[in-house]
Design a protein around this motif. Sequence first.
Motif, mmCIF file in Angstrom:
data_model
loop_
_atom_site.group_PDB
_atom_site.id
_atom_site.type_symbol
_atom_site.label_atom_id
_atom_site.label_comp_id
_atom_site.label_asym_id
_atom_site.label_seq_id
_atom_site.Cartn_x
_atom_site.Cartn_y
_atom_site.Cartn_z
ATOM 1 N N LYS A 32 -10.039 -1.984 -15.415
ATOM 2 C CA LYS A 32 -10.820 -2.758 -14.450
ATOM 3 C C LYS A 32 -9.980 -3.783 -13.697
ATOM 4 C CE LYS A 32 -12.405 -6.197 -17.847
ATOM 5 N NZ LYS A 32 -13.587 -6.812 -18.490
ATOM 6 N N GLU A 33 -8.807 -4.183 -14.262
ATOM 7 C CA GLU A 33 -7.964 -5.175 -13.594
ATOM 8 C C GLU A 33 -7.056 -4.555 -12.532
ATOM 9 O OE1 GLU A 33 -5.810 -7.555 -16.338
ATOM 10 O OE2 GLU A 33 -7.597 -8.396 -17.286
ATOM 11 N N THR A 34 -6.966 -3.241 -12.505
ATOM 12 C CA THR A 34 -6.144 -2.588 -11.488
ATOM 13 C C THR A 34 -6.937 -2.477 -10.198
ATOM 14 O OG1 THR A 34 -6.855 -0.327 -11.998
ATOM 15 C CG2 THR A 34 -5.033 -1.224 -13.307
ATOM 16 N N LYS A 35 -6.207 -2.403 -9.094
ATOM 17 C CA LYS A 35 -6.872 -2.284 -7.794
ATOM 18 C C LYS A 35 -7.445 -0.892 -7.577
ATOM 19 C CE LYS A 35 -4.958 -5.847 -4.800
ATOM 20 N NZ LYS A 35 -4.307 -6.096 -3.507
ATOM 21 N N GLY A 36 -6.830 0.097 -8.237
ATOM 22 C CA GLY A 36 -7.298 1.466 -8.076
ATOM 23 C C GLY A 36 -7.140 1.979 -6.654
ATOM 24 N N TYR A 37 -8.066 2.846 -6.259
ATOM 25 C CA TYR A 37 -8.003 3.460 -4.931
ATOM 26 C C TYR A 37 -8.914 2.730 -3.949
ATOM 27 C CZ TYR A 37 -5.329 7.574 -6.377
ATOM 28 O OH TYR A 37 -4.330 8.422 -6.815
ATOM 29 N N GLU A 38 -8.401 2.484 -2.766
ATOM 30 C CA GLU A 38 -9.200 1.977 -1.654
ATOM 31 C C GLU A 38 -9.161 3.073 -0.599
ATOM 32 O OE1 GLU A 38 -10.823 0.346 1.661
ATOM 33 O OE2 GLU A 38 -8.705 0.902 1.683
ATOM 34 N N PRO A 39 -10.299 3.632 -0.207
ATOM 35 C CA PRO A 39 -10.308 4.837 0.637
ATOM 36 C C PRO A 39 -9.438 4.768 1.876
ATOM 37 C CG PRO A 39 -12.514 4.374 -0.143
ATOM 38 C CD PRO A 39 -11.666 3.220 -0.587
ATOM 39 N N LYS A 40 -9.538 3.702 2.675
ATOM 40 C CA LYS A 40 -8.751 3.617 3.903
ATOM 41 C C LYS A 40 -7.254 3.597 3.596
ATOM 42 C CE LYS A 40 -12.130 1.282 6.880
ATOM 43 N NZ LYS A 40 -12.405 0.046 7.673
ATOM 44 N N ASP A 41 -6.886 2.857 2.555
ATOM 45 C CA ASP A 41 -5.476 2.772 2.172
ATOM 46 C C ASP A 41 -4.961 4.119 1.687
ATOM 47 O OD1 ASP A 41 -3.132 0.806 1.312
ATOM 48 O OD2 ASP A 41 -3.475 2.163 -0.370
ATOM 49 N N ALA A 42 -5.738 4.789 0.849
ATOM 50 C CA ALA A 42 -5.329 6.083 0.310
ATOM 51 C C ALA A 42 -5.189 7.128 1.414
ATOM 52 C CB ALA A 42 -6.329 6.556 -0.744
ATOM 53 N N VAL A 235 6.359 -9.098 1.711
ATOM 54 C CA VAL A 235 6.369 -10.560 1.804
ATOM 55 C C VAL A 235 5.397 -11.000 2.897
ATOM 56 C CG1 VAL A 235 7.786 -12.575 2.378
ATOM 57 C CG2 VAL A 235 8.707 -10.783 0.899
ATOM 58 N N LYS A 236 5.420 -10.283 4.026
ATOM 59 C CA LYS A 236 4.440 -10.478 5.091
ATOM 60 C C LYS A 236 3.742 -9.142 5.309
ATOM 61 C CE LYS A 236 6.796 -14.251 7.485
ATOM 62 N NZ LYS A 236 7.400 -14.721 8.774
ATOM 63 N N ASN A 237 2.544 -9.024 4.776
ATOM 64 C CA ASN A 237 1.848 -7.734 4.831
ATOM 65 C C ASN A 237 1.412 -7.384 6.250
ATOM 66 O OD1 ASN A 237 1.746 -6.748 2.063
ATOM 67 N ND2 ASN A 237 0.524 -8.568 1.627
ATOM 68 N N ILE A 238 1.315 -6.091 6.507
ATOM 69 C CA ILE A 238 0.795 -5.614 7.786
ATOM 70 C C ILE A 238 -0.679 -5.256 7.586
ATOM 71 C CG2 ILE A 238 3.007 -4.803 8.641
ATOM 72 C CD1 ILE A 238 2.234 -1.986 7.830
ATOM 73 N N SER A 239 -1.517 -5.622 8.522
ATOM 74 C CA SER A 239 -2.964 -5.412 8.372
ATOM 75 C C SER A 239 -3.414 -4.252 9.249
ATOM 76 C CB SER A 239 -3.725 -6.690 8.738
ATOM 77 O OG SER A 239 -3.364 -7.127 10.035
ATOM 78 N N THR A 240 -3.018 -3.054 8.853
ATOM 79 C CA THR A 240 -3.439 -1.873 9.600
ATOM 80 C C THR A 240 -3.428 -0.659 8.685
ATOM 81 O OG1 THR A 240 -2.964 -0.454 11.515
ATOM 82 C CG2 THR A 240 -1.069 -1.366 10.355
ATOM 83 N N TYR A 241 -4.326 0.268 8.979
ATOM 84 C CA TYR A 241 -4.338 1.561 8.302
ATOM 85 C C TYR A 241 -3.963 2.683 9.265
ATOM 86 C CZ TYR A 241 -6.925 -1.031 4.729
ATOM 87 O OH TYR A 241 -7.301 -1.957 3.772
ATOM 88 N N ASN A 242 -3.547 2.300 10.456
ATOM 89 C CA ASN A 242 -3.159 3.269 11.487
ATOM 90 C C ASN A 242 -1.792 3.853 11.129
ATOM 91 O OD1 ASN A 242 -1.972 4.429 13.843
ATOM 92 N ND2 ASN A 242 -3.445 3.326 15.112
ATOM 93 N N PRO A 243 -1.697 5.154 10.840
ATOM 94 C CA PRO A 243 -0.425 5.748 10.409
ATOM 95 C C PRO A 243 0.713 5.552 11.416
ATOM 96 C CG PRO A 243 -2.233 7.270 10.025
ATOM 97 C CD PRO A 243 -2.795 6.144 10.842
ATOM 98 N N VAL A 244 0.406 5.624 12.703
ATOM 99 C CA VAL A 244 1.455 5.463 13.722
ATOM 100 C C VAL A 244 2.008 4.039 13.685
ATOM 101 C CG1 VAL A 244 1.985 5.555 16.186
ATOM 102 C CG2 VAL A 244 0.450 7.258 15.173
ATOM 103 N N LYS A 245 1.127 3.055 13.555
ATOM 104 C CA LYS A 245 1.577 1.668 13.473
ATOM 105 C C LYS A 245 2.379 1.436 12.200
ATOM 106 C CE LYS A 245 -2.010 -0.582 16.264
ATOM 107 N NZ LYS A 245 -3.113 -1.586 16.267
ATOM 108 N N ILE A 246 1.909 1.993 11.087
ATOM 109 C CA ILE A 246 2.630 1.855 9.818
ATOM 110 C C ILE A 246 4.038 2.433 9.942
ATOM 111 C CG2 ILE A 246 2.701 2.589 7.396
ATOM 112 C CD1 ILE A 246 -0.378 2.573 7.448
ATOM 113 N N ALA A 247 4.138 3.579 10.624
ATOM 114 C CA ALA A 247 5.424 4.278 10.742
ATOM 115 C C ALA A 247 6.428 3.533 11.603
ATOM 116 C CB ALA A 247 5.193 5.681 11.300
ATOM 117 N N PHE A 248 5.947 2.811 12.632
ATOM 118 C CA PHE A 248 6.894 2.289 13.631
ATOM 119 C C PHE A 248 6.834 0.784 13.880
ATOM 120 C CE2 PHE A 248 6.057 6.775 14.891
ATOM 121 C CZ PHE A 248 7.347 7.270 14.654
ATOM 122 N N ILE A 249 5.956 0.054 13.196
ATOM 123 C CA ILE A 249 5.801 -1.369 13.487
ATOM 124 C C ILE A 249 7.074 -2.164 13.206
ATOM 125 C CG2 ILE A 249 4.855 -1.976 11.202
ATOM 126 C CD1 ILE A 249 2.954 -3.914 12.746
#
Length: 301
Positions: A32-42, A235-249
């Motif tokens: 229960k202490e683990t974050k587990g799966y979050e659909p958008k993130d997964a 250290v500074k998280n990115i707030s997006t689930y957009n694969p293109v942004k994740i790949a190239f930000i």
Amino acid sequence: MPDFPNIIVLAIPFFIIAMLIELFVTTREKFKETKGYEPKDAFASIAMGLGNVFLGFLSKAIVLGALLLVYENFRIFTIPIAWWSFVLLFFADDLSYYWFHRISHECRLFWASHVVHHSSQHYNLSTALRQTWSGGFYSFIFWLWLPLLGFHPAMIMLQMSISLLYQFWIHTEAIGKMPRWFEAIMNTPSHHRVHHGRNPLYLDRNHAGILIIWDKLFGTFQPELKEEKVIYGLVKNISTYNPVKIAFIEWYNMFKDAFSGKKSLKDRLLYITKPPGWKHDGTGKISEDLRKEWYKRMKES
């Protein structure tokens, strides 16, 4: 050219089954202490993995061409394809991976592609699939010494895939500590959880592929501590689930830092070669700075 199978593509059904099992297991009370799966993130991680596989058909052709070029024109020896040569290659490839992985945290040019893998604030088997779309086109330079020695390119690419396949299962919170002897030699979920931590103590530690011995040998090993729970992400998280942004930000941010504003040519180049967090005016903090500050706070408290 030996006809070795593409084991990563063959393993896709195994990845899916393993994630479903982990999803079921981590819903139990003890996790229960683990974050587990979050659909958008997964789903973002899976999309990154699929993109990596599709782009891999192109990048692997480039990698194979580079390895063949060195092998056919510059090799020092000719190492036969045999069981003993695969044993030698296992260690040589793993050492190559260690230095590739370490430099990917210490040089922003390589971090720009590797940051993708650290961008999730969750830690589960889907995170293992969150792979770069750009790194495959240039990270192979860390393996060019292998065909120079005389290892056949097909052997090298097979071993690289074996290493990547091994690293899938260590992306989980469902497994605690392995037996002590295994933890001493091999990369494990515990060791790799540390690597994905944004805690100052854990930054840029445990770069292992299969064997943890390289981190212990080169001074980058950090065990997972009960009193220091791993916090995942950047250290500074990115707030997006957009694969293109994740790949190239990070590519965008790196070039923006390097080519905007008034800076010397030297400083512009240093934004590409220095570690993430470095700034030409001295206001930036790299992982070593953050770790020193953390140790200082611990001493004072």
